[in-house]
Design a protein around this motif. Structure first.
Motif, PDB file in Angstrom:
ATOM      1  N   GLY A 160       0.875  -1.187   0.000  1.00  0.00           N
ATOM      2  CA  GLY A 160       0.000   0.000   0.000  1.00  0.00           C
ATOM      3  C   GLY A 160       0.903   1.225   0.000  1.00  0.00           C
ATOM      4  O   GLY A 160       1.345   1.684   1.055  1.00  0.00           O
ATOM      5  N   THR A 161       1.176   1.743  -1.166  1.00  0.00           N
ATOM      6  CA  THR A 161       2.158   2.839  -1.245  1.00  0.00           C
ATOM      7  C   THR A 161       1.642   4.143  -0.635  1.00  0.00           C
ATOM      8  O   THR A 161       2.432   5.008  -0.286  1.00  0.00           O
ATOM      9  N   ASN A 162       0.307   4.250  -0.487  1.00  0.00           N
ATOM     10  CA  ASN A 162      -0.213   5.492   0.113  1.00  0.00           C
ATOM     11  C   ASN A 162       0.253   5.599   1.561  1.00  0.00           C
ATOM     12  O   ASN A 162       0.788   6.613   1.998  1.00  0.00           O
ATOM     13  N   ASP A 163       0.011   4.521   2.303  1.00  0.00           N
ATOM     14  CA  ASP A 163       0.442   4.555   3.705  1.00  0.00           C
ATOM     15  C   ASP A 163       1.945   4.348   3.843  1.00  0.00           C
ATOM     16  O   ASP A 163       2.574   4.922   4.733  1.00  0.00           O
ATOM     17  N   LEU A 164       2.518   3.536   2.954  1.00  0.00           N
ATOM     18  CA  LEU A 164       3.969   3.335   3.056  1.00  0.00           C
ATOM     19  C   LEU A 164       4.688   4.681   2.893  1.00  0.00           C
ATOM     20  O   LEU A 164       5.651   4.968   3.613  1.00  0.00           O
ATOM     21  N   ALA A 165       4.184   5.527   1.988  1.00  0.00           N
ATOM     22  CA  ALA A 165       4.794   6.855   1.808  1.00  0.00           C
ATOM     23  C   ALA A 165       4.561   7.706   3.060  1.00  0.00           C
ATOM     24  O   ALA A 165       5.469   8.380   3.566  1.00  0.00           O
ATOM     25  N   GLN A 166       3.329   7.642   3.584  1.00  0.00           N
ATOM     26  CA  GLN A 166       3.001   8.439   4.777  1.00  0.00           C
ATOM     27  C   GLN A 166       3.927   8.095   5.951  1.00  0.00           C
ATOM     28  O   GLN A 166       4.472   8.974   6.619  1.00  0.00           O
ATOM     29  N   GLY A 179      -1.500   0.623  -3.989  1.00  0.00           N
ATOM     30  CA  GLY A 179      -1.664   2.048  -3.662  1.00  0.00           C
ATOM     31  C   GLY A 179      -1.692   2.854  -4.955  1.00  0.00           C
ATOM     32  O   GLY A 179      -1.604   2.304  -6.058  1.00  0.00           O
ATOM     33  N   GLU A 180      -1.788   4.176  -4.800  1.00  0.00           N
ATOM     34  CA  GLU A 180      -1.901   5.062  -5.971  1.00  0.00           C
ATOM     35  C   GLU A 180      -0.729   4.926  -6.936  1.00  0.00           C
ATOM     36  O   GLU A 180      -0.841   5.236  -8.121  1.00  0.00           O
ATOM     37  N   ALA A 181       0.425   4.470  -6.426  1.00  0.00           N
ATOM     38  CA  ALA A 181       1.591   4.319  -7.306  1.00  0.00           C
ATOM     39  C   ALA A 181       1.270   3.433  -8.496  1.00  0.00           C
ATOM     40  O   ALA A 181       1.805   3.615  -9.592  1.00  0.00           O
ATOM     41  N   ALA A 182       0.354   2.477  -8.281  1.00  0.00           N
ATOM     42  CA  ALA A 182       0.021   1.532  -9.352  1.00  0.00           C
ATOM     43  C   ALA A 182      -0.781   2.182 -10.468  1.00  0.00           C
ATOM     44  O   ALA A 182      -0.999   1.575 -11.515  1.00  0.00           O
ATOM     45  N   LEU A 199       4.184   5.442 -15.811  1.00  0.00           N
ATOM     46  CA  LEU A 199       5.648   5.407 -15.818  1.00  0.00           C
ATOM     47  C   LEU A 199       6.164   4.608 -14.619  1.00  0.00           C
ATOM     48  O   LEU A 199       7.039   3.746 -14.746  1.00  0.00           O
ATOM     49  N   LEU A 200       5.573   4.895 -13.453  1.00  0.00           N
ATOM     50  CA  LEU A 200       6.003   4.192 -12.244  1.00  0.00           C
ATOM     51  C   LEU A 200       5.674   2.695 -12.349  1.00  0.00           C
ATOM     52  O   LEU A 200       6.411   1.842 -11.843  1.00  0.00           O
ATOM     53  N   ALA A 201       4.577   2.383 -13.024  1.00  0.00           N
ATOM     54  CA  ALA A 201       4.196   0.974 -13.187  1.00  0.00           C
ATOM     55  C   ALA A 201       5.335   0.183 -13.826  1.00  0.00           C
ATOM     56  O   ALA A 201       5.630  -0.953 -13.429  1.00  0.00           O
TER      57      ALA A 201
END
Ligand code: PEP
Ligand code: MG
Length: 568
Positions: free
Chosen positions: A446-452, A497-500, A504-506
């Motif tokens: 979950g990149t949203n929380d992982l970033a947070q 998370g939103e990263a997906a 480009l990030l994908a």
């Protein structure tokens, strides 16, 4: 390949104004501006008492004419445009607004001044109410301007019909004007006011016109200059280098047609599979997602089904809800997440403690430590909904921070014949991914929380958005190490998370070894299409290049350089 548009890349030296992205798309064309609206002299003498009745009649005739015209235009429009035009026609005939103006006219005010005063009064109330009501102020002022023009016998105010494709710059467009736009002639829309949910934005979306709203400094851009609008980045470049602008537009069109043509399944151009999945929150959302080319559900956020529930739904009620969602993707992969209650998603029945810092408090799987019954009953409901389904639904827990939490969750899931996994959202879990993988069959990041949590920056804070950018190299380093742990263990690791959702990030994530990407339905085709244009080796090169950077901008540039060496 190329990823999402980057302002710095496409504007190259031009003055770049920034606003709020409203409708995606890139266009370059000369600017046009609406004709100025009629401003009557408000200091005129009071109307003689003997003339006030006819002044009132003139006012009512003007409002009726404006309402009729808007209604007539509504019959020729469709969708949101028709709704907006009808709503504005109703505003022109609104008893409250007419009544306030009529009182002023009875006191001697000329009709135009009375209309403006009544509008100011209502606008103040709407503005104080804020939100959607505040965004309706533009609608009201538009109706008033039309009435004032009608009273003066002047033509209706509005936008010019340009001779060639142009980009319309305005303070905030009247909805009636936006609804009448010809997308072949107005190829972009930029306003200095308005929000992403204003009628201007809603109609621009329906018409497919790239749109940016709330742009600071837009008022100083004169008609006639060349501009490059980027509706995804929320930017307007004034006087861009013509060649750069043409390239940006061509690349956007290429990307659009590539996305429209992509039907899945997810794979790189050399056939390395990367599952493309959707995030859903209920059966209605799942059904809507079916119009997008995803292979299954990568994240079913169950807590969002119960935000308005006072008490815990029974096992049978929960099972019905989960079954409805599973049915939409019958025969496909489905990953369901147990309740991620707490922090910004409190549930009334989860008995949250009073906490000074709920994002770091009893959230997600931590609730089970206080009350294991909630988790047990939810797993029973999931098992009931999953009975006899092939493939067996995967079940994952949010907010795991220790291997022990993963172990006990996995045991409870396996005991019900389901496939256990956990989310990696806490840096501690990413750092101990190998130990966690000993207990579970898959991981989902979950990149949203992982970033947070990695950046110690609230994901809800607009001010800290640069820190919670998933391109932050520290976040990507944790994603990469989690993916590597999965590859070593021979167990799949996905990102939900939103990263997906970032094409480009994908590609970078695929290069790390990520095996599935789950995003909002509207994002999946662009992600799948981007992956289909690069090889696994391209992705690995991009991944290595990104990990060698130390800030998000450089990370993006490195990925782009690795994936798009000829700058298509
Ligand atoms: C995440 O944190 O990235 C995630 C997918 O979970 P949520 O956004 O629901 O917290
Ligand atoms: Mg999360």
């Amino acid at each position: 390949m190329s990823g999402p548009p980057q302002v710095t890349r496409i504007s190259q030296g031009a003055l770049t104004l920034r606003g709020t992205p409203a409708v995606p798309g890139i266009a370059a064309a000369p600017a046009v501006r609406p004709a100025p609206r009629l401003r009557p002299d408000l200091r005129s003498e009071p109307v003689a008492e003997s003339d006030r009745a006819s002044e009132r009649e003139a006012f009512l005739a003007a409002t009726a004419a404006v309402a009729d015209r808007l209604r007539e235009r509504a019959t020729h429009a469709s969708g949101a445009a028709a709704e907006v035009l009808s709503a504005n026609a109703a505003m022109a005939a609104d008893r409250g607004w007419l009544g306030v103006a009529e009182i002023s006219i009875a006191a001697g005010s000329p009709a135009a001044a009375a209309a403006i005063a009544a509008t100011d009064q209502f606008a103040e109330v709407f503005t104080k109410l804020g939100g959607l009501m505040a965004e309706r102020v533009t609608d009201l002022r538009d109706v008033c301007d039309r009435v004032v023009a009608e009273l003066a016998g002047a033509p209706e105010p509005g936008i010019p019909t340009p001779q060639r494709p142009s980009i319309l710059l305005a303070d905030d467009l009247a909805p009636a004007d936006t609804a009448g736009l010809d997308p072949n002639l107005i190829v972009g829309l930029a306003t200095s006011r308005g929000g992403p949910t204003s009628h201007t934005a809603i109609i621009a979306r329906q018409l497919g016109i790239p749109c940016v709203v709330a742009i600071a400094g837009l008022d100083d851009v004169p008609a006639g200059v060349q501009v490059l609008i980027d509706g995804s980045a929320g930017s307007v470049a004034v006087g861009p280098d013509p060649e750069t602008a043409a390239r940006a537009v061509a690349e956007y069109r290429r990307r659009e047609s590539r996305t429209a043509a992509w039907t899945g399944p997810g794979a790189t151009s050399d056939g390395h599979p990367v599952e493309i999945l959707v995030n859903v929150q209920d059966a209605a959302g799942a059904r809507a997602a079916r119009s997008h080319p995803a292979e299954g559900i990568g994240l079913f956020r169950t807590e969002l089904c119960f935000l308005d529930h006072e008490s815990e739904p029974s096992v049978a009620e929960q099972a019905d809800i989960y079954r409805d969602v599973f049915d939409v993707y019958a025969g496909s992969k489905v990953v369901i997440r147990t309740l991620d209650a707490g922090s910004d998603k409190p549930l009334r029945f989860a008995d949250h403690p009073d906490e000074a810092n709920p994002a770091l408090g009893v959230r997600g799987i931590r609730i089970a430590a206080r009350d294991s019954g909630i988790l047990d009953r939810q797993l029973d409901a999931i098992a009931s909904a999953a009975a006899d389904r092939i493939p067996t639904p995967w079940v994952m827990a949010p907010m795991i921070s220790t291997a022990a939490e993963a172990k006990s969750f996995a045991a409870a899931v396996r005991a019900r014949g389901l496939v256990p996994g956990v989310m990696i959202e806490v840096p501690a879990a990413a750092l101990l991914a190998e130990a966690i993988l000993e207990h579970v069959d898959f991981l989902s990041i979950g990149t949203n929380d992982l970033a947070q949590y990695t950046m110690a920056a609230d994901r809800m804070s607009a001010e800290l958005a640069a820190l919670t950018d998933p391109w932050q190299p520290a976040v990507l380093a944790l994603v990469a190490r989690t993916a590597t742990a999965g590859t070593s263990a021979g167990k799949p690791v996905g990102v939900c998370g939103e990263a997906a959702a970032d094409p480009l990030l994908a590609c970078v994530l695929a290069g790390f070894g990520i095996r599935s990407l789950s995003a909002a339905g509207a994002a999946v085709a662009a992600v799948g299409a981007a992956l289909s244009e690069v090889t696994l080796d391209d992705c690995r090169r991009a991944a290595a290049a990104v990990l060698a950077t130390s800030d998000p901008e450089r990370a993006r540039a490195a990925a782009r350089a690795a994936l798009d060496p000829v700058g298509r």
